[in-house]
Design a protein around this motif. Structure first.
Motif, mmCIF file in Angstrom:
data_model
loop_
_atom_site.group_PDB
_atom_site.id
_atom_site.type_symbol
_atom_site.label_atom_id
_atom_site.label_comp_id
_atom_site.label_asym_id
_atom_site.label_seq_id
_atom_site.Cartn_x
_atom_site.Cartn_y
_atom_site.Cartn_z
ATOM 1 N N ILE A 46 0.864 -1.179 0.000
ATOM 2 C CA ILE A 46 0.000 0.000 0.000
ATOM 3 C C ILE A 46 0.898 1.226 0.000
ATOM 4 O O ILE A 46 1.576 1.507 0.987
ATOM 5 N N GLU A 47 0.943 1.929 -1.106
ATOM 6 C CA GLU A 47 1.908 3.011 -1.277
ATOM 7 C C GLU A 47 1.231 4.349 -1.527
ATOM 8 O O GLU A 47 0.112 4.413 -2.030
ATOM 9 N N GLY A 48 1.926 5.403 -1.154
ATOM 10 C CA GLY A 48 1.409 6.752 -1.326
ATOM 11 C C GLY A 48 2.060 7.676 -0.313
ATOM 12 O O GLY A 48 2.746 7.226 0.611
ATOM 13 N N PRO A 49 1.864 8.993 -0.449
ATOM 14 C CA PRO A 49 2.496 9.949 0.468
ATOM 15 C C PRO A 49 2.119 9.700 1.920
ATOM 16 O O PRO A 49 1.077 9.094 2.223
ATOM 17 N N GLU A 50 2.959 10.178 2.812
ATOM 18 C CA GLU A 50 2.716 10.016 4.237
ATOM 19 C C GLU A 50 1.448 10.765 4.665
ATOM 20 O O GLU A 50 1.168 11.858 4.191
ATOM 21 N N GLY A 51 0.681 10.127 5.534
ATOM 22 C CA GLY A 51 -0.440 10.814 6.167
ATOM 23 C C GLY A 51 -1.724 10.883 5.361
ATOM 24 O O GLY A 51 -2.578 11.724 5.644
ATOM 25 N N ILE A 52 -1.893 9.991 4.379
ATOM 26 C CA ILE A 52 -3.111 10.043 3.575
ATOM 27 C C ILE A 52 -4.095 8.926 3.928
ATOM 28 O O ILE A 52 -5.168 8.839 3.332
ATOM 29 N N ALA A 204 -11.612 14.774 6.856
ATOM 30 C CA ALA A 204 -10.719 14.019 7.734
ATOM 31 C C ALA A 204 -10.282 14.865 8.921
ATOM 32 O O ALA A 204 -10.242 14.387 10.063
ATOM 33 N N LEU A 205 -9.969 16.127 8.662
ATOM 34 C CA LEU A 205 -9.585 17.026 9.755
ATOM 35 C C LEU A 205 -10.773 17.293 10.677
ATOM 36 O O LEU A 205 -10.620 17.367 11.903
ATOM 37 N N GLY A 206 -11.949 17.424 10.097
ATOM 38 C CA GLY A 206 -13.151 17.625 10.904
ATOM 39 C C GLY A 206 -13.411 16.449 11.825
ATOM 40 O O GLY A 206 -13.833 16.625 12.979
ATOM 41 N N ALA A 207 -13.136 15.226 11.337
ATOM 42 C CA ALA A 207 -13.328 14.035 12.163
ATOM 43 C C ALA A 207 -12.353 14.010 13.341
ATOM 44 O O ALA A 207 -12.597 13.340 14.350
ATOM 45 N N LEU A 208 -11.246 14.749 13.211
ATOM 46 C CA LEU A 208 -10.270 14.860 14.296
ATOM 47 C C LEU A 208 -10.543 16.072 15.184
ATOM 48 O O LEU A 208 -9.757 16.384 16.085
ATOM 49 N N GLY A 209 -11.648 16.775 14.896
ATOM 50 C CA GLY A 209 -12.015 17.928 15.699
ATOM 51 C C GLY A 209 -11.339 19.209 15.272
ATOM 52 O O GLY A 209 -11.306 20.178 16.025
ATOM 53 N N LEU A 210 -10.803 19.237 14.046
ATOM 54 C CA LEU A 210 -10.122 20.430 13.532
ATOM 55 C C LEU A 210 -10.946 21.025 12.397
ATOM 56 O O LEU A 210 -10.901 20.545 11.265
ATOM 57 N N ALA A 211 -11.704 22.052 12.712
ATOM 58 C CA ALA A 211 -12.519 22.719 11.702
ATOM 59 C C ALA A 211 -11.739 23.888 11.124
ATOM 60 O O ALA A 211 -11.288 24.772 11.861
ATOM 61 N N LEU A 212 -11.560 23.904 9.810
ATOM 62 C CA LEU A 212 -10.861 25.007 9.164
ATOM 63 C C LEU A 212 -11.757 26.234 9.131
ATOM 64 O O LEU A 212 -12.986 26.132 9.025
ATOM 65 N N ASP A 213 -11.135 27.436 9.198
ATOM 66 C CA ASP A 213 -11.914 28.664 9.395
ATOM 67 C C ASP A 213 -12.463 29.276 8.112
ATOM 68 O O ASP A 213 -13.181 30.262 8.142
ATOM 69 N N SER A 228 -2.362 15.626 2.531
ATOM 70 C CA SER A 228 -1.910 14.770 3.629
ATOM 71 C C SER A 228 -2.433 15.282 4.966
ATOM 72 O O SER A 228 -2.192 16.439 5.325
ATOM 73 N N VAL A 229 -3.115 14.426 5.704
ATOM 74 C CA VAL A 229 -3.596 14.798 7.030
ATOM 75 C C VAL A 229 -2.409 15.059 7.950
ATOM 76 O O VAL A 229 -2.428 15.987 8.774
ATOM 77 N N ALA A 230 -1.354 14.269 7.822
ATOM 78 C CA ALA A 230 -0.161 14.450 8.656
ATOM 79 C C ALA A 230 0.444 15.833 8.443
ATOM 80 O O ALA A 230 0.799 16.526 9.404
ATOM 81 N N GLN A 231 0.554 16.243 7.174
ATOM 82 C CA GLN A 231 1.109 17.568 6.900
ATOM 83 C C GLN A 231 0.207 18.663 7.447
ATOM 84 O O GLN A 231 0.685 19.669 7.983
ATOM 85 N N ALA A 232 -1.106 18.462 7.327
ATOM 86 C CA ALA A 232 -2.048 19.452 7.848
ATOM 87 C C ALA A 232 -1.917 19.573 9.363
ATOM 88 O O ALA A 232 -1.964 20.674 9.918
ATOM 89 N N LEU A 233 -1.733 18.454 10.053
ATOM 90 C CA LEU A 233 -1.572 18.495 11.508
ATOM 91 C C LEU A 233 -0.290 19.226 11.900
ATOM 92 O O LEU A 233 -0.257 19.957 12.893
ATOM 93 N N LYS A 234 0.755 19.039 11.110
ATOM 94 C CA LYS A 234 2.014 19.741 11.398
ATOM 95 C C LYS A 234 1.852 21.243 11.171
ATOM 96 O O LYS A 234 2.427 22.057 11.897
ATOM 97 N N LEU A 235 1.066 21.611 10.195
ATOM 98 C CA LEU A 235 0.810 23.027 9.945
ATOM 99 C C LEU A 235 -0.040 23.643 11.053
ATOM 100 O O LEU A 235 0.216 24.762 11.505
ATOM 101 N N LEU A 236 -1.037 22.887 11.522
ATOM 102 C CA LEU A 236 -1.997 23.427 12.481
ATOM 103 C C LEU A 236 -1.572 23.272 13.938
ATOM 104 O O LEU A 236 -1.792 24.163 14.752
ATOM 105 N N ASN A 237 -0.970 22.132 14.266
ATOM 106 C CA ASN A 237 -0.683 21.821 15.667
ATOM 107 C C ASN A 237 0.776 21.955 16.070
ATOM 108 O O ASN A 237 1.097 21.858 17.250
ATOM 109 N N TYR A 238 1.648 22.152 15.094
ATOM 110 C CA TYR A 238 3.080 22.225 15.404
ATOM 111 C C TYR A 238 3.713 23.540 14.952
ATOM 112 O O TYR A 238 4.932 23.662 14.925
#
Length: 342
Positions: A46-52, A204-213, A228-238
């Motif tokens: 199963i291949e593809g970018p990280e965090g998808i 996917a972000l909404g399911a994690l409780g992260l609503a974009l503005d 990538s959800v992982a990249q989005a989390l790094k942008l939002l939470n890190y």
């Protein structure tokens, strides 16, 4: 082993417990059909970018297989994991005798996640298959990701793939399959997943409780995360958005202002517990330099394109040497930033 996954990003859901999967319906249908046909390949890459969603899909499929051990009686679609079922509870707690999740282990001495999946971890797979299944069901190994296997571990996995036990299934995850041993790739059936589109990423972000503005932050997150959800989390939470803004300031500044900005960024990237954001920045820097090289090449400026491409290699070597010899990270980052400004 508990699925309180070492190295899990803040805000993320452990894949073994995640009942939500977005954007990969075609892959789900393919896996369900293949399994139901009784002709599913024993090893699926199963291949593809990280965090998808690769790991979430793997656990979802494993849950399906263990919940429906007779392929002929399985439904023609992947069933939703039932959190109250015995199979789901065992998978979520890491207590399933029919599923083994191989990932980078934690170093007992430092408490940090090791840099690779070691051969000792792969030996766990050999022990796993040597035991008789308590239910006579499938035995499934998820390698997450196979990119992290060191050479000895990769060779050990290869030996098992060459002569797989009866009713054994491998779900091999990879962010960069081109880096895997060709012999491992040749023994797996590839299943390519694409980055999430904006709608699926937002869900996917909404399911994690992260609503974009809906404003500039949303626009930036959707653009920079590349599906990538992982990249989005790094942008939002890190603080990823701030890191990018700081880097842009360094590139556009001169003299004392630039040096001051470089030191501020280096302090953040070399601080305590900065591994995630440091990795995020290095990937952003690499992408930035590759884009500059591509633009120069398209403009016919081959000399600049070659220089930018070589810079990527030089920076990667600096990082490797710095980590190998435990050099001062701040000074390494300052050196890298200076090179990137050239």
């Amino acid at each position: 082993m508990s699925e309180d996954v070492a190295g899990l990003l803040d805000g993320a859901q452990p894949p073994a417990r995640n009942t939500n999967l977005f954007g990969h319906q075609a892959a789900e249908e393919f896996l369900a059909r293949a399994y139901r046909s009784g002709k599913a390949h024993h090893a699926i890459l199963i291949e593809g970018p990280e965090g998808i969603g690769k790991a979430t899909l793997a656990f979802r499929f494993a849950n399906h297989v263990l919940s429906h051990p007779d392929p002929a009686a399985a439904p023609p679609y992947l069933t939703e994991p039932d959190p109250d079922s015995a199979v789901s509870r065992q998978i979520a707690s890491g207590a399933s005798h029919n599923l083994l999740h191989l990932s980078r282990p934690v170093d007992d001495k430092t408490g940090r996640v090791k840099s690779a999946i070691t051969v000792d971890e792969v030996r766990r797979a050999g022990h796993f298959f040597s035991q008789t299944s308590g239910t006579g069901s499938w035995r499934i190994v998820i390698i997450d990701p196979a990119d992290d296997l060191n050479r000895n571990a990769a060779n050990a996995i290869l030996k098992i793939l060459e002569e797989p036990p009866k009713q054994a299934m491998f779900l091999v995850l990879s962010h960069a399959p081109g880096k895997l041993l060709p012999t491992i790739r040749s023994r797996c059936q590839p299943l390519r997943l694409s980055p999430l589109n904006d709608r699926d990423l937002t869900q996917a972000l909404g399911a994690l409780g992260l609503a974009l503005d809906g404003g500039k932050t949303e626009e930036m997150v959707l653009s920079m995360s590349k599906g990538s959800v992982a990249q989005a989390l790094k942008l939002l939470n890190y603080g990823g958005t701030e890191i990018i803004a700081a880097f842009d300031e360094i590139l556009s500044s001169e003299g004392p202002k630039a040096r001051k900005a470089m030191h501020r960024l280096a302090d953040v990237l070399s601080g305590k517990d900065s591994e995630v954001i440091f990795g995020f920045f290095m990937q952003h820097l690499s992408d930035h330099l590759v884009a500059r090289a591509r633009a120069a090449a398209l403009a016919g400026d081959i000399a600049t394109a070659d220089r930018q491409a070589k810079l990527v290699t030089d920076i990667n070597e600096k990082i490797t040497v710095s980590q190998a010899y435990n050099l001062d990270r701040k000074q390494t980052i300052l050196s890298i930033l200076e090179a990137a400004r050239a």
